[in-house]
Motif scaffolding. Structure first.
Motif, mmCIF file in Angstrom:
data_model
loop_
_atom_site.group_PDB
_atom_site.id
_atom_site.type_symbol
_atom_site.label_atom_id
_atom_site.label_comp_id
_atom_site.label_asym_id
_atom_site.label_seq_id
_atom_site.Cartn_x
_atom_site.Cartn_y
_atom_site.Cartn_z
ATOM 1 N N HIS A 39 -6.866 4.857 -12.921
ATOM 2 C CA HIS A 39 -6.085 5.252 -11.823
ATOM 3 C C HIS A 39 -5.300 6.548 -11.922
ATOM 4 O O HIS A 39 -4.590 7.154 -11.267
ATOM 5 C CB HIS A 39 -5.069 4.213 -11.533
ATOM 6 C CG HIS A 39 -5.924 2.909 -10.834
ATOM 7 N ND1 HIS A 39 -6.329 1.977 -11.483
ATOM 8 C CD2 HIS A 39 -5.851 2.666 -9.443
ATOM 9 C CE1 HIS A 39 -6.800 1.218 -10.650
ATOM 10 N NE2 HIS A 39 -6.343 1.563 -9.379
ATOM 11 N N LYS A 51 0.861 -1.133 0.020
ATOM 12 C CA LYS A 51 0.049 0.166 0.079
ATOM 13 C C LYS A 51 0.810 1.064 0.116
ATOM 14 O O LYS A 51 2.024 1.098 0.198
ATOM 15 C CB LYS A 51 -1.031 0.154 1.288
ATOM 16 C CG LYS A 51 -0.217 0.050 2.500
ATOM 17 C CD LYS A 51 -1.387 0.161 3.650
ATOM 18 C CE LYS A 51 -0.636 0.526 5.175
ATOM 19 N NZ LYS A 51 -1.611 0.718 6.110
ATOM 20 N N ARG A 52 0.234 2.186 -0.316
ATOM 21 C CA ARG A 52 1.031 3.446 -0.452
ATOM 22 C C ARG A 52 1.666 3.810 1.123
ATOM 23 O O ARG A 52 1.142 3.938 1.855
ATOM 24 C CB ARG A 52 0.123 4.760 -0.706
ATOM 25 C CG ARG A 52 1.034 6.128 -0.840
ATOM 26 C CD ARG A 52 -0.188 7.125 -1.344
ATOM 27 N NE ARG A 52 0.410 8.384 -1.536
ATOM 28 C CZ ARG A 52 0.745 9.322 -0.469
ATOM 29 N NH1 ARG A 52 0.185 9.130 0.654
ATOM 30 N NH2 ARG A 52 1.344 10.587 -0.696
ATOM 31 N N ILE A 53 3.055 4.127 0.813
ATOM 32 C CA ILE A 53 3.848 4.592 2.103
ATOM 33 C C ILE A 53 3.662 6.241 2.493
ATOM 34 O O ILE A 53 3.586 6.910 1.620
ATOM 35 C CB ILE A 53 5.294 4.514 2.023
ATOM 36 C CG1 ILE A 53 5.607 2.968 1.717
ATOM 37 C CG2 ILE A 53 6.057 4.903 3.254
ATOM 38 C CD1 ILE A 53 6.999 2.640 1.246
ATOM 39 N N GLU A 54 2.924 6.236 3.576
ATOM 40 C CA GLU A 54 2.557 7.578 3.876
ATOM 41 C C GLU A 54 3.654 8.670 4.284
ATOM 42 O O GLU A 54 3.600 9.775 3.786
ATOM 43 C CB GLU A 54 1.606 7.597 5.148
ATOM 44 C CG GLU A 54 0.242 6.929 5.016
ATOM 45 C CD GLU A 54 -0.614 7.535 3.888
ATOM 46 O OE1 GLU A 54 -0.297 8.601 3.677
ATOM 47 O OE2 GLU A 54 -1.420 6.644 3.415
ATOM 48 N N HIS A 83 -6.217 9.720 -9.885
ATOM 49 C CA HIS A 83 -5.940 9.564 -8.623
ATOM 50 C C HIS A 83 -4.508 10.114 -8.769
ATOM 51 O O HIS A 83 -3.888 10.746 -7.638
ATOM 52 C CB HIS A 83 -6.023 8.295 -8.170
ATOM 53 C CG HIS A 83 -5.447 8.070 -6.863
ATOM 54 N ND1 HIS A 83 -5.745 8.482 -5.660
ATOM 55 C CD2 HIS A 83 -4.212 7.311 -6.589
ATOM 56 C CE1 HIS A 83 -5.074 8.294 -4.546
ATOM 57 N NE2 HIS A 83 -4.225 7.464 -5.049
ATOM 58 N N PHE A 84 -3.552 9.744 -9.799
ATOM 59 C CA PHE A 84 -1.991 10.004 -9.428
ATOM 60 C C PHE A 84 -1.877 11.327 -9.693
ATOM 61 O O PHE A 84 -1.052 12.137 -9.386
ATOM 62 C CB PHE A 84 -1.483 9.119 -10.655
ATOM 63 C CG PHE A 84 -1.194 7.559 -10.301
ATOM 64 C CD1 PHE A 84 -1.119 7.176 -8.936
ATOM 65 C CD2 PHE A 84 -1.377 6.449 -11.430
ATOM 66 C CE1 PHE A 84 -1.292 6.090 -8.501
ATOM 67 C CE2 PHE A 84 -1.436 5.264 -10.931
ATOM 68 C CZ PHE A 84 -1.288 4.848 -9.648
ATOM 69 N N PRO A 98 8.120 10.107 -8.361
ATOM 70 C CA PRO A 98 7.145 10.727 -7.770
ATOM 71 C C PRO A 98 7.313 12.217 -8.377
ATOM 72 O O PRO A 98 6.333 13.272 -8.367
ATOM 73 C CB PRO A 98 6.767 10.789 -6.380
ATOM 74 C CG PRO A 98 7.488 9.493 -6.164
ATOM 75 C CD PRO A 98 8.540 9.356 -7.038
ATOM 76 N N GLU A 135 -2.672 13.246 -6.811
ATOM 77 C CA GLU A 135 -1.547 13.134 -5.669
ATOM 78 C C GLU A 135 -0.304 13.990 -6.135
ATOM 79 O O GLU A 135 0.144 14.557 -5.218
ATOM 80 C CB GLU A 135 -1.262 11.727 -5.872
ATOM 81 C CG GLU A 135 -0.075 11.602 -4.731
ATOM 82 C CD GLU A 135 0.170 9.831 -4.570
ATOM 83 O OE1 GLU A 135 1.443 9.263 -3.648
ATOM 84 O OE2 GLU A 135 -0.523 9.014 -5.269
ATOM 85 N N PHE A 186 11.445 3.953 -2.866
ATOM 86 C CA PHE A 186 11.404 3.887 -4.348
ATOM 87 C C PHE A 186 12.861 3.897 -4.804
ATOM 88 O O PHE A 186 13.072 3.215 -6.001
ATOM 89 C CB PHE A 186 10.739 5.450 -4.783
ATOM 90 C CG PHE A 186 10.912 5.670 -6.102
ATOM 91 C CD1 PHE A 186 9.989 5.149 -7.221
ATOM 92 C CD2 PHE A 186 12.056 6.543 -6.567
ATOM 93 C CE1 PHE A 186 10.217 5.484 -8.431
ATOM 94 C CE2 PHE A 186 12.135 6.905 -7.985
ATOM 95 C CZ PHE A 186 11.432 6.214 -8.809
ATOM 96 N N SER A 224 6.859 10.434 3.436
ATOM 97 C CA SER A 224 7.546 11.018 2.423
ATOM 98 C C SER A 224 8.957 10.660 2.293
ATOM 99 O O SER A 224 9.386 9.970 1.240
ATOM 100 C CB SER A 224 7.293 12.343 1.943
ATOM 101 O OG SER A 224 7.971 13.098 3.323
ATOM 102 N N ARG A 263 9.061 6.597 1.760
ATOM 103 C CA ARG A 263 8.502 6.588 0.500
ATOM 104 C C ARG A 263 9.569 6.616 -0.650
ATOM 105 O O ARG A 263 9.848 5.918 -1.580
ATOM 106 C CB ARG A 263 7.462 7.446 0.306
ATOM 107 C CG ARG A 263 6.567 6.796 -1.276
ATOM 108 C CD ARG A 263 5.280 7.454 -1.497
ATOM 109 N NE ARG A 263 5.343 8.997 -1.251
ATOM 110 C CZ ARG A 263 4.722 9.776 -0.472
ATOM 111 N NH1 ARG A 263 4.370 9.278 0.853
ATOM 112 N NH2 ARG A 263 4.987 11.093 -0.233
#
Length: 212
Positions: free
Chosen positions: A94, A9-12, A97-98, A50, A101, A21, A14, A17
């Motif tokens: 999706h 799941k997405r790592i909150e 959504h990206f 990102p 974000e 990555f 930063s 994350r």
């Protein structure tokens, strides 16, 4: 030690994350290279970070591999083509959504940059009294933390210097003790030498008239 299973799941956080990555991107590029060499496969890998930075790997040419992929899609059977189109449609779902974000991240970056400029004393003309008071309070808090750290660092240095002074005093005492022992040995040696010279003088004495 057994590693726990990582939740996909997405790592909150930063920072975490970005670290994840970087690590996984390197591993993915390495695996793509190994696949192309070990299996003689034509591999093309495209990654956007990102922040929008491009990373890619291709065993021959990414553009030619993509063109080959497009030609292969046209020649697929209807069932396989539907699977590919379904996968592409899910990706398109999706995409908003990206994009949202990315827009939020850009806003956060802009806010951080603006806050940084204000902390440096730039761009304060448009700030209100409340904002200036908040900045002042934050700077005072930061200065308090810096002073505390400076005092702690100074105390650590002082304690270190005291320990070094103790070591030097101890070494100096040992050297003085060795010096005094050496002086005592030299003094005893001189006394012994004087006694030996006195004995030699006594052995040269004789009784009787001197030779004419």
């Amino acid at each position: 030690m057994v590693r726990g299973k990582t939740q996909i799941k997405r790592i909150e956080n930063s920072t975490s994350r970005q670290v994840t990555f970087s690590k996984r991107r390197k591993g993915l590029l390495k695996k793509a290279f190994e696949l192309s060499v070990l299996c003689d496969a034509e591999v093309a890998l495209i990654i956007f970070s990102p922040s929008g930075k491009l990373f890619e790997f291709s065993s021959s040419s990414a553009a030619s591999t993509i063109e080959r992929y497009r030609k292969s899609i046209k020649n697929l059977r209807p069932s396989k083509r539907m699977d590919v189109e379904h996968l592409q449609s899910e990706t398109d779902l999706h995409t908003p959504h990206f994009e949202e974000e990315v827009a939020n991240l850009r806003k956060k970056i802009e806010l951080l940059e603006e806050t940084k400029r204000k902390f440096l004393g730039d761009g304060l003309d448009s700030s209100s009294i409340d904002e200036l008071e908040q900045i002042e309070h934050q700077l005072e808090k930061s200065l308090s933390i810096i002073r505390s750290r400076k005092i702690l660092f100074s105390c650590e240095q002082i304690n270190q210097l005291k320990e070094e002074e103790k070591i030097l005093r101890r070494e100096n005492a040992e050297l003085r003790e060795k010096y005094e022992e050496r002086q005592l040995e030299l003094s005893i040696g001189q006394q012994f030498l004087s006694l030996e010279q006195g004995k030699e003088v006594e052995t040269q004495l004789f009784i009787g008239l001197p030779d004419s």
